[in-house]
Design a protein around this motif. Structure first.
Motif, PDB file in Angstrom:
ATOM      1  N   UNK A 150       0.823  -1.203   0.000  1.00  0.00           N
ATOM      2  CA  UNK A 150       0.000   0.000   0.000  1.00  0.00           C
ATOM      3  C   UNK A 150       0.861   1.259   0.000  1.00  0.00           C
ATOM      4  N   UNK A 151       0.348   2.286  -0.647  1.00  0.00           N
ATOM      5  CA  UNK A 151       1.056   3.556  -0.702  1.00  0.00           C
ATOM      6  C   UNK A 151       1.035   4.295   0.624  1.00  0.00           C
ATOM      7  N   UNK A 152      -0.126   4.287   1.289  1.00  0.00           N
ATOM      8  CA  UNK A 152      -0.258   5.121   2.476  1.00  0.00           C
ATOM      9  C   UNK A 152      -0.285   6.580   2.058  1.00  0.00           C
ATOM     10  N   UNK A 153       0.097   7.481   2.942  1.00  0.00           N
ATOM     11  CA  UNK A 153       0.160   8.904   2.591  1.00  0.00           C
ATOM     12  C   UNK A 153       1.567   9.264   2.148  1.00  0.00           C
ATOM     13  N   UNK A 154       1.845  10.564   2.085  1.00  0.00           N
ATOM     14  CA  UNK A 154       3.187  11.012   1.743  1.00  0.00           C
ATOM     15  C   UNK A 154       3.334  11.389   0.284  1.00  0.00           C
ATOM     16  N   UNK A 155       4.596  11.452  -0.139  1.00  0.00           N
ATOM     17  CA  UNK A 155       4.907  11.925  -1.487  1.00  0.00           C
ATOM     18  C   UNK A 155       4.922  10.778  -2.498  1.00  0.00           C
ATOM     19  N   UNK A 156       4.454  11.098  -3.685  1.00  0.00           N
ATOM     20  CA  UNK A 156       4.424  10.142  -4.790  1.00  0.00           C
ATOM     21  C   UNK A 156       4.903  10.856  -6.039  1.00  0.00           C
ATOM     22  N   UNK A 157       5.892  10.276  -6.699  1.00  0.00           N
ATOM     23  CA  UNK A 157       6.383  10.868  -7.937  1.00  0.00           C
ATOM     24  C   UNK A 157       5.500  10.394  -9.098  1.00  0.00           C
ATOM     25  N   UNK A 158       5.005  11.339  -9.870  1.00  0.00           N
ATOM     26  CA  UNK A 158       4.254  11.000 -11.075  1.00  0.00           C
ATOM     27  C   UNK A 158       5.247  11.068 -12.232  1.00  0.00           C
ATOM     28  N   UNK A 159       5.461   9.947 -12.876  1.00  0.00           N
ATOM     29  CA  UNK A 159       6.505   9.844 -13.901  1.00  0.00           C
ATOM     30  C   UNK A 159       6.073  10.499 -15.198  1.00  0.00           C
ATOM     31  N   UNK A 160       6.041  11.817 -15.172  1.00  0.00           N
ATOM     32  CA  UNK A 160       5.663  12.586 -16.352  1.00  0.00           C
ATOM     33  C   UNK A 160       6.354  13.936 -16.331  1.00  0.00           C
ATOM     34  N   UNK A 161       6.520  14.512 -17.511  1.00  0.00           N
ATOM     35  CA  UNK A 161       7.016  15.880 -17.637  1.00  0.00           C
ATOM     36  C   UNK A 161       5.890  16.780 -18.150  1.00  0.00           C
ATOM     37  N   UNK A 162       4.677  16.240 -18.150  1.00  0.00           N
ATOM     38  CA  UNK A 162       3.505  16.957 -18.637  1.00  0.00           C
ATOM     39  C   UNK A 162       2.741  17.553 -17.457  1.00  0.00           C
ATOM     40  N   UNK A 163       2.686  18.885 -17.401  1.00  0.00           N
ATOM     41  CA  UNK A 163       2.038  19.561 -16.273  1.00  0.00           C
ATOM     42  C   UNK A 163       0.548  19.245 -16.207  1.00  0.00           C
ATOM     43  N   UNK A 164      -0.085  19.095 -17.367  1.00  0.00           N
ATOM     44  CA  UNK A 164      -1.506  18.795 -17.390  1.00  0.00           C
ATOM     45  C   UNK A 164      -1.800  17.421 -16.811  1.00  0.00           C
ATOM     46  N   UNK A 165      -0.970  16.449 -17.153  1.00  0.00           N
ATOM     47  CA  UNK A 165      -1.163  15.101 -16.638  1.00  0.00           C
ATOM     48  C   UNK A 165      -0.931  15.066 -15.126  1.00  0.00           C
ATOM     49  N   UNK A 166       0.093  15.795 -14.654  1.00  0.00           N
ATOM     50  CA  UNK A 166       0.349  15.865 -13.211  1.00  0.00           C
ATOM     51  C   UNK A 166      -0.866  16.427 -12.482  1.00  0.00           C
ATOM     52  N   UNK A 167      -1.438  17.510 -13.007  1.00  0.00           N
ATOM     53  CA  UNK A 167      -2.591  18.150 -12.371  1.00  0.00           C
ATOM     54  C   UNK A 167      -3.766  17.193 -12.287  1.00  0.00           C
ATOM     55  N   UNK A 168      -4.008  16.453 -13.375  1.00  0.00           N
ATOM     56  CA  UNK A 168      -5.134  15.528 -13.424  1.00  0.00           C
ATOM     57  C   UNK A 168      -4.966  14.397 -12.411  1.00  0.00           C
ATOM     58  N   UNK A 169      -3.784  13.804 -12.375  1.00  0.00           N
ATOM     59  CA  UNK A 169      -3.543  12.681 -11.464  1.00  0.00           C
ATOM     60  C   UNK A 169      -3.513  13.153 -10.014  1.00  0.00           C
ATOM     61  N   UNK A 170      -2.894  14.305  -9.773  1.00  0.00           N
ATOM     62  CA  UNK A 170      -2.818  14.839  -8.408  1.00  0.00           C
ATOM     63  C   UNK A 170      -4.211  15.095  -7.842  1.00  0.00           C
ATOM     64  N   UNK A 171      -5.122  15.601  -8.676  1.00  0.00           N
ATOM     65  CA  UNK A 171      -6.487  15.867  -8.215  1.00  0.00           C
ATOM     66  C   UNK A 171      -7.198  14.568  -7.842  1.00  0.00           C
ATOM     67  N   UNK A 172      -6.924  13.492  -8.574  1.00  0.00           N
ATOM     68  CA  UNK A 172      -7.559  12.207  -8.290  1.00  0.00           C
ATOM     69  C   UNK A 172      -7.027  11.588  -6.991  1.00  0.00           C
ATOM     70  N   UNK A 173      -5.758  11.831  -6.681  1.00  0.00           N
ATOM     71  CA  UNK A 173      -5.146  11.191  -5.515  1.00  0.00           C
ATOM     72  C   UNK A 173      -5.139  12.058  -4.252  1.00  0.00           C
ATOM     73  N   UNK A 174      -5.418  13.340  -4.406  1.00  0.00           N
ATOM     74  CA  UNK A 174      -5.400  14.256  -3.256  1.00  0.00           C
ATOM     75  C   UNK A 174      -6.318  13.807  -2.113  1.00  0.00           C
ATOM     76  N   UNK A 175      -7.527  13.300  -2.408  1.00  0.00           N
ATOM     77  CA  UNK A 175      -8.401  12.887  -1.303  1.00  0.00           C
ATOM     78  C   UNK A 175      -7.830  11.756  -0.442  1.00  0.00           C
ATOM     79  N   UNK A 176      -6.804  11.089  -0.937  1.00  0.00           N
ATOM     80  CA  UNK A 176      -6.238   9.947  -0.212  1.00  0.00           C
ATOM     81  C   UNK A 176      -4.904  10.285   0.455  1.00  0.00           C
ATOM     82  N   UNK A 177      -4.644  11.602   0.595  1.00  0.00           N
ATOM     83  CA  UNK A 177      -3.472  12.040   1.343  1.00  0.00           C
ATOM     84  C   UNK A 177      -2.162  11.960   0.597  1.00  0.00           C
ATOM     85  N   UNK A 178      -2.216  11.877  -0.732  1.00  0.00           N
ATOM     86  CA  UNK A 178      -0.988  11.780  -1.504  1.00  0.00           C
ATOM     87  C   UNK A 178      -0.549  13.161  -2.002  1.00  0.00           C
ATOM     88  N   UNK A 179       0.717  13.468  -1.796  1.00  0.00           N
ATOM     89  CA  UNK A 179       1.308  14.694  -2.337  1.00  0.00           C
ATOM     90  C   UNK A 179       2.072  14.303  -3.597  1.00  0.00           C
TER      91      UNK A 179
END
Length: 209
Positions: free
Chosen positions: A4-33
């Protein structure tokens, strides 16, 4: 048992700012930075895999090993049944890079045209069944990994319709619908897309939701 990931930091393997924003919004409710590989200055690995799973794992492993943090990567594309699954992992490559005002972009109309041209060569009764695929891979620095696969089935139409999507969206009609992905509201598309399917499986497994 899945790690399990748990909380904390997670690297999104992308250089695309739009993709980061989309994924970050989906994972934010679960305590992921979420941090992007681009913001950390991580190099982009060569995607040498022959499947979506292989390429997603290549990107996730590279980001995890370079950052020392858990990393999430995705690989997605379109497969056309009667074309032997093509374009598949080469979905983006079929849209050759063009230069507009100094910035590289992809010619998606060209890519859609390549698919349509192949289908037309097969005749008017060619099977137009197609599917969008998305693989989400999580890798940890110690080498542990897990993947989640999402799929959205449908059929291809021509000519392209709609201006709200991107990539092959204007020619893809999801199963049970009459409009292309590019003709429906983005929020509706995101609810039924291949990426939504993969994320639902990730969230259920990782966070028990």
């Amino acid at each position: 048992m899945t790690r399990k990931l748990g909380g904390g930091s997670l690297v999104i393997a992308t250089h695309n700012a739009g993709k980061l924003k989309e994924i970050a919004a989906l994972l934010e409710p679960y305590g992921m930075k979420c941090l992007s590989a681009g913001s950390l200055g991580l190099p982009e690995p060569a995607e040498t895999g022959t499947t979506f799973v292989e390429n997603a794992l290549i990107k996730a492993r590279a980001a995890a090993q370079a950052s020392g943090l858990a990393a999430l990567a995705d690989d997605s594309g379109l497969s056309v049944e009667t074309l032997g699954g093509r374009p598949g992992v080469y979905t983006a490559d079929w849209a050759e890079r063009q230069w507009f005002e100094g910035d590289p972009g992809r010619d998606w109309y060209m890519a859609m045209g390549k698919v349509e041209g192949m289908l037309q060569q097969l005749g008017p009764d060619a099977d137009r069944s197609a599917a969008f695929h998305c693989v989400l891979a999580i890798a940890w620095p110690d080498g542990e990994q897990v993947v989640y696969e999402g799929r959205c089935t449908g059929s291809l139409t021509w000519p392209p319709r709609g201006d709200m999507g991107f990539g092959y969206d204007p020619v893809f009609v999801p199963e049970g619908r009459e409009h292309t992905f590019a003709e429906i509201d983005p929020s509706e598309k995101h609810a039924i897309s291949h990426r939504a399917d993969a994320f639902a499986k990730l969230v259920a497994d990782q966070f028990g939701v």
